[in-house]
Enzyme design. Structure first.
Site, PDB file in Angstrom:
ATOM      1  N   LYS A  34       0.874  -1.170   0.000  1.00 31.17           N
ATOM      2  CA  LYS A  34       0.000   0.000   0.000  1.00 31.17           C
ATOM      3  C   LYS A  34       0.909   1.216   0.000  1.00 31.17           C
ATOM      4  O   LYS A  34       1.593   1.495   0.982  1.00 31.17           O
ATOM      5  CB  LYS A  34      -0.905   0.002   1.229  1.00 31.17           C
ATOM      6  N   ALA A  61      -9.057   6.460   3.884  1.00 31.37           N
ATOM      7  CA  ALA A  61      -8.896   7.695   4.664  1.00 31.37           C
ATOM      8  C   ALA A  61     -10.144   8.556   4.646  1.00 31.37           C
ATOM      9  O   ALA A  61     -10.699   8.844   3.581  1.00 31.37           O
ATOM     10  CB  ALA A  61      -7.692   8.508   4.202  1.00 31.37           C
ATOM     11  N   ASN A  78      -9.290   2.791   9.699  1.00 32.09           N
ATOM     12  CA  ASN A  78      -8.539   2.504  10.919  1.00 32.09           C
ATOM     13  C   ASN A  78      -9.029   3.368  12.080  1.00 32.09           C
ATOM     14  O   ASN A  78      -9.620   2.897  13.034  1.00 32.09           O
ATOM     15  CB  ASN A  78      -7.051   2.713  10.676  1.00 32.09           C
TER      16      ASN A  78
END
Length: 243
Positions: free
Chosen positions: A97, A184, A206
């Site tokens: 990534k 994100a 996350n």
């Protein structure tokens, strides 16, 4: 409804939710969050791992996952390529990534450095998951040079702001024929659901789970949101009318 598996690099996955492993209060909460999320792919930051420590990260993970190493913290092509090669050596994977940050406040990606680094990593036979801005042309160009997955942000990393520019996301989905994930900016399960309703192939998150008041419960909520959004997309929603 037919079985709807996600295929990446010839590998089949049942879950379209990819989970990060940073910022959790402890390993027990991380393990329980990953398990309830049903995620099969998890990201790890190579630059933050200490694989020489006796009780290192991989020995504390309860289940087997497909690990997606990332280049978090890299600002230059040299740093990113070195980190990618280190991840391939230590984890025996060609997946990377690719994160190349242009500034250290909002951690926005540097599109120019990213593109040139993708070109170099392709020569080295890496399978690139490219974290990028929500620029449709950039996403298309990254796909054209052979990135495995394009991963535009919807808001700055860790901001939890959710979808800032839905129109751009719709254009990206229309212009790119390959795998497109969002990476994100997810704040709420409703954000993840909406992304999947737009026809994106997966969601990576996350902070929205790890920093929540109850990460385990939030991980379950995100799982349900991704499944619900995907089912909605595949079902074909009715057209909006004024009547």
């Amino acid at each position: 409804m037919k079985k709807d598996s996600l295929v990446i690099d010839g590998k089949h996955f049942n879950s379209r939710l990819i989970m990060g492993t940073a910022l959790y209060p402890n390993m027990d909460v991380l393990n329980k969050s990953l398990e309830i999320s049903h995620s099969e792919i998890v990201t790890i930051s190579i630059r933050r791992l200490n694989v020489t420590k006796k009780d290192h990260f991989f020995e504390q993970i309860n289940k087997k996952y497909t690990f997606l190493p990332n280049t978090a913290g890299c600002f230059t092509q040299k740093e990113a390529i070195l980190t990618a090669e280190l991840s391939r050596e230590s984890l025996e994977t060609d997946w990377i990534k690719l994160e190349l940050i242009g500034e250290d406040e909002m951690l926005l990606p540097d599109p120019i450095e990213l593109f040139s680094t993708c070109e170099e990593l392709k020569k080295k036979k890496f399978k690139i998951f490219a974290y990028c801005s929500d620029d449709p042309i950039l996403c298309k160009r990254l796909e054209e040079i052979g990135c495995e997955v394009i991963m535009p942000l919807i808001a700055p990393i860790g901001s939890g702001l959710g979808i800032r520019n839905e129109h751009n996301l719709q254009i990206i989905r229309e212009m790119c024929a390959g795998l497109i994930f969002v990476d994100a900016g997810i704040g709420l399960p409703s954000d993840a659901c909406k992304i999947m309703e737009l026809g994106f192939d997966g969601v990576l998150l996350n902070s929205s789970v790890a920093r929540s008041m109850d990460p385990i419960n939030m991980a379950d909520a995100m799982r349900l949101a991704v499944v619900s959004g995907r089912k909605s997309f595949l079902s074909g929603a009715i057209e909006k009318t004024k009547k």
